[in-house]
Design a protein around this motif. Structure first.
Motif, PDB file in Angstrom:
ATOM      1  N   UNK B 374     -12.072  31.647  -6.457  1.00  0.00           N
ATOM      2  CA  UNK B 374     -11.700  31.209  -7.803  1.00  0.00           C
ATOM      3  C   UNK B 374     -10.807  32.434  -8.464  1.00  0.00           C
ATOM      4  N   UNK B 375      -9.893  32.161  -9.222  1.00  0.00           N
ATOM      5  CA  UNK B 375      -9.326  33.170 -10.299  1.00  0.00           C
ATOM      6  C   UNK B 375      -8.798  32.476 -11.446  1.00  0.00           C
ATOM      7  N   UNK B 376      -8.906  33.034 -12.417  1.00  0.00           N
ATOM      8  CA  UNK B 376      -8.631  32.339 -13.946  1.00  0.00           C
ATOM      9  C   UNK B 376      -7.269  31.645 -13.955  1.00  0.00           C
ATOM     10  N   UNK B 377      -6.230  32.440 -13.427  1.00  0.00           N
ATOM     11  CA  UNK B 377      -4.838  32.146 -13.775  1.00  0.00           C
ATOM     12  C   UNK B 377      -3.916  32.196 -12.702  1.00  0.00           C
ATOM     13  N   UNK B 378      -3.149  31.369 -12.585  1.00  0.00           N
ATOM     14  CA  UNK B 378      -1.960  31.695 -11.487  1.00  0.00           C
ATOM     15  C   UNK B 378      -0.550  32.417 -12.477  1.00  0.00           C
ATOM     16  N   UNK B 379      -0.720  33.588 -12.314  1.00  0.00           N
ATOM     17  CA  UNK B 379       0.410  34.310 -12.751  1.00  0.00           C
ATOM     18  C   UNK B 379       0.532  35.681 -12.277  1.00  0.00           C
ATOM     19  N   UNK B 380       1.488  36.416 -12.679  1.00  0.00           N
ATOM     20  CA  UNK B 380       2.142  37.718 -12.010  1.00  0.00           C
ATOM     21  C   UNK B 380       0.682  38.802 -11.808  1.00  0.00           C
ATOM     22  N   UNK B 381      -0.059  38.570 -12.701  1.00  0.00           N
ATOM     23  CA  UNK B 381      -1.297  39.593 -13.080  1.00  0.00           C
ATOM     24  C   UNK B 381      -2.258  39.418 -11.988  1.00  0.00           C
ATOM     25  N   UNK B 382      -2.609  38.039 -11.859  1.00  0.00           N
ATOM     26  CA  UNK B 382      -3.575  37.612 -11.019  1.00  0.00           C
ATOM     27  C   UNK B 382      -3.080  37.433  -9.543  1.00  0.00           C
ATOM     28  N   UNK B 383      -1.613  37.329  -9.418  1.00  0.00           N
ATOM     29  CA  UNK B 383      -1.477  37.379  -7.829  1.00  0.00           C
ATOM     30  C   UNK B 383      -1.323  38.732  -7.434  1.00  0.00           C
ATOM     31  N   UNK B 384      -1.072  39.696  -8.175  1.00  0.00           N
ATOM     32  CA  UNK B 384      -0.966  41.264  -8.187  1.00  0.00           C
ATOM     33  C   UNK B 384      -2.469  41.591  -7.566  1.00  0.00           C
ATOM     34  N   UNK B 385      -3.454  41.115  -8.267  1.00  0.00           N
ATOM     35  CA  UNK B 385      -4.634  41.282  -8.054  1.00  0.00           C
ATOM     36  C   UNK B 385      -5.180  40.793  -6.708  1.00  0.00           C
ATOM     37  N   UNK B 386      -4.765  39.631  -6.381  1.00  0.00           N
ATOM     38  CA  UNK B 386      -5.326  38.781  -5.239  1.00  0.00           C
ATOM     39  C   UNK B 386      -4.533  39.301  -4.011  1.00  0.00           C
ATOM     40  N   UNK B 387      -3.303  39.954  -4.170  1.00  0.00           N
ATOM     41  CA  UNK B 387      -2.775  40.331  -2.921  1.00  0.00           C
ATOM     42  C   UNK B 387      -3.275  41.608  -2.600  1.00  0.00           C
ATOM     43  N   UNK B 388      -3.747  42.542  -3.524  1.00  0.00           N
ATOM     44  CA  UNK B 388      -4.419  43.805  -2.954  1.00  0.00           C
ATOM     45  C   UNK B 388      -5.953  43.264  -2.569  1.00  0.00           C
ATOM     46  N   UNK B 389      -6.571  42.327  -3.316  1.00  0.00           N
ATOM     47  CA  UNK B 389      -7.824  41.875  -2.808  1.00  0.00           C
ATOM     48  C   UNK B 389      -7.598  41.482  -1.227  1.00  0.00           C
ATOM     49  N   UNK B 390      -6.787  40.593  -0.855  1.00  0.00           N
ATOM     50  CA  UNK B 390      -6.560  40.480   0.541  1.00  0.00           C
ATOM     51  C   UNK B 390      -6.305  41.557   1.495  1.00  0.00           C
ATOM     52  N   UNK B 391      -5.461  42.333   1.089  1.00  0.00           N
ATOM     53  CA  UNK B 391      -5.059  43.583   1.794  1.00  0.00           C
ATOM     54  C   UNK B 391      -6.491  44.425   2.047  1.00  0.00           C
ATOM     55  N   UNK B 392      -7.127  44.529   1.110  1.00  0.00           N
ATOM     56  CA  UNK B 392      -8.564  45.480   1.421  1.00  0.00           C
ATOM     57  C   UNK B 392      -9.338  44.601   2.195  1.00  0.00           C
ATOM     58  N   UNK B 393      -9.533  43.419   1.713  1.00  0.00           N
ATOM     59  CA  UNK B 393     -10.350  42.574   2.673  1.00  0.00           C
ATOM     60  C   UNK B 393     -10.112  42.534   4.244  1.00  0.00           C
ATOM     61  N   UNK B 394      -8.834  42.605   4.446  1.00  0.00           N
ATOM     62  CA  UNK B 394      -8.099  42.383   5.586  1.00  0.00           C
ATOM     63  C   UNK B 394      -8.529  43.636   6.400  1.00  0.00           C
TER      64      UNK B 394
END
Lengths: 426, 426
Positions: B374-394
């Motif tokens: 879960x993330x607070x908001x669908x915006x550029x800031x949160x998507x930037x975070x999420x992309x990095x999150x997935x790359x690190x997790x991957x």
């Protein structure tokens, strides 16, 4: 001799003729079960019936709508959405609108508030007709969308709104039928013995497709041809049943995922229709192949690595059309900095087809079983045939798995939970 | 105390704290391996570096392009395509163009001749810039598209074409670098130690996204926040590593498919980016979870039946954003023929969120393990975070599987077959 419109070949499936032949009697038995059943099997003979009146009604409405509207908004979900959308995407241009139709857009297939808000803004400078499609009228997503759009139409068009709303629903019962009667909306009927995911060849699919510019006469002709050819109970002559048997055999060998792949990106939504057909028909009693899909060559660079070398859980069904309208010739470039002059003069579609061949060979060599389904041309006639082919294969495949191809008890689970939550938060 | 931007919760995973904790030492060891490696790990610290010059260069070009063009055509495939396309789709309107950008369209991610022909017609009445993205310049799909579009631009714009073609490629080597030097095209650089599927936070993604109207400053800020937070080697504090461990544990328990699901249809392409990241990083040596995706509630009516009751081969990762821009309130209707007046006054997004809750509960009760992100908001800031999150997790996840997260040997197989076929048919 019958020449089959769908050519089926196998690569690396380790299936002997004997493996297929042993299904012969079982297939024949199921065939007659389906033919003699009256339980949701109305789709089997539907293309063979006379639909002159329906086609006339659709043509008259089309003339009216194309003269008076810029856009038709179709409200539907699931089987009342995926089929029309699939065929429309496959047969209309990538950019812009088909020369024989107007714009057709979809709503009510999800509950995004952003989408709902934006669609109303989008419609504000266009003339609009609505087609709401629901067998019962009781499904929340399209019902909410229709509530919003009905009021929108009434505020915008006043008394004329009643002429601009077309209802596709059950001929006798349901909330939407009642609303249509009360308001006096014009109606198309969904045959009661045809379920959502088997309904694209009825007015559910035919009407939106006609408005989008698709030749629905040709589309139905293709389906009719399939309904004739695939009435053959003999496995040796029936390619749809052969496909069903192949996937059953691979499932029994331990494969758990079937990946439908093709090389024309306009088929993406067609894949999704196929996913729904097989997933909803077979995924029950803890059984079934998980149906998923990819569009190449985009996904050869994305998911191709997994297919070639990842967990050996999947087989691939490659869908290929030999002739696709619209092509481009690779130009000669005297600089040749990209080293591609050896391709100059060949067409993109030709190179794309070679890529298909290369992929089938590479995946088969990598140990992935490949079923190839080939058709002559990507057009309304062949898609009509193919849709019927998949429906017939799906019913046989589910029966081989000993599950009911025509129910979907698991879809109710989330609806029930959602309603509990919505009611408890009132 | 760190408040994590991605909240991770589990439903029905049968994972005890102990199951996760036992990975603690292994995770720490891999963490330091990755941190200390210089082999394709440039993406790890990229968001922490100073990119003022790059952002200035992008802004200047954006000013020029928005003044002189109606459309930017981006040529790329795979990692040079999916990331930008994913974020663009997630953050631009469903209908029309972002108010802070111009239209951005993509080509060279497949070889459809119909698409290539139509795109040229589409461009004929618009002013055009091109951005061709390829690390080597040697991949056939974008190279063919660039060959066509380069000649198109030269014929149409003459000497001005050189100013309208922007190249994103390796700083030193490759066919495309050579072409850019010979022609004098302006260039962006792809850091050599960042692979395609880890490159969306570099100019590969940043430049097209800026032109499409996305706030790339915010996007990078989100990634930077993630790069700081997820530098923690301690599994107990690092949610990306926790996600990696959960999926590894479920894989070892016998699940073979991970299904990424969300309830906002604009995230469809984002799912595809995620599929590529995990599929290409993990699918090797006959290992890996097969990554696939659905968009609800559309697919709850399509593939939901299979998830709820089909073969028990999959677990579900539900991605949810609490705040989505744009919403619509369900109106009151005195006729209430649909029986939905009890929802009047509530918003679509609110009902959609309830549908998410209901789905998670229903699937968990049906026996499907569910990981909620879960993330607070669908915006550029949160998507930037999420992309990095997935790359690190991957990267962590692939290392736990003992495969190389950064290569893709299996993608070469089909390319090789295709080239053999093309050459043999000369």
């Amino acid at each position: 001799m019958v020449t089959h419109l769908v050519q089926t070949t196998l690569l690396n499936c380790n299936l002997e003729e004997h493996d297929i032949d042993q299904y012969k009697d079982q297939v024949k038995e199921i065939h007659y079960q389906l033919e003699n059943s009256s339980n949701m099997t109305g789709w089997i003979d539907y293309p063979l019936q006379n639909h002159d009146e329906l086609f006339k009604q659709i043509q008259n409405l089309k003339n009216e709508i194309c003269a008076k509207a810029d856009v038709l908004v179709v409200i539907g979900i699931d089987g009342s959405f995926l089929g029309a959308r699939a065929v429309q995407d496959a047969l209309t241009p990538y950019f812009g609108i088909h020369k024989n139709g107007i714009e057709v857009i979809y709503v009510g297939h999800h509950m995004s508030g952003a989408y709902m808000k934006q669609i109303l803004t989008y419609l504000s400078d266009k003339e609009v007709y609505i087609n709401v499609i629901s067998k019962s009228g009781g499904t929340m997503e399209p019902a909410l969308a229709f509530r919003v759009l009905r009021q929108y139409m009434e505020e915008r068009y006043g008394e004329e709104a009643v002429h601009r709303i077309i209802v596709t629903t059950d001929p006798e019962k349901g909330l939407l039928k009642k609303t249509a009667d009360l308001a006096g909306y014009r109606r198309f009927e969904i045959p009661p013995n045809i379920g959502g995911r088997y309904s694209v060849l009825t007015p559910v699919g035919l009407f939106p497709l006609a408005i989008a510019g698709i030749e629905i006469g040709q589309f139905m002709e293709g389906a009719k041809k399939a309904a004739c050819e695939l009435k053959d109970p003999d496995l040796a002559n029936n390619h749809a049943y052969q496909y069903a048997v192949m996937r059953n055999k691979l499932y029994n060998k331990g494969y758990s995922v079937e990946l439908l792949a093709s090389f024309e990106p306009s088929l993406k939504k067609f894949h999704e229709w196929w996913m729904q057909l097989f997933g909803e028909s077979e995924g029950k009693e803890r059984k079934g192949l998980f149906p998923t899909c990819v569009t190449y060559s985009t996904d050869l660079h994305a998911i191709g690595q997994f297919i070639q070398e990842g967990s050996p859980i999947l087989f691939e069904t490659l869908l290929h059309f030999h002739d696709i309208e619209g092509d481009y010739i690779v130009p000669y470039d005297e600089r040749n900095e990209d080293g591609l002059n050896y391709l100059a003069g060949r067409s993109f579609n030709e190179i794309n087809a070679t890529s298909k061949q290369g992929t089938a060979l590479a995946h088969a060599e990598g140990g992935v079983p490949v079923i190839q389904l080939e058709m002559a041309k990507l057009d309304a006639y062949h898609l009509g045939y193919l849709i019927y082919f998949f429906m017939k294969a799906c019913a046989m495949s589910a029966k081989l798995l000993e599950v009911n191809p025509f129910d979907q008890p698991g879809v109710e689970a989330y609806k029930k939970k959602m309603l509990e939550l919505l009611n408890s938060s009132q």
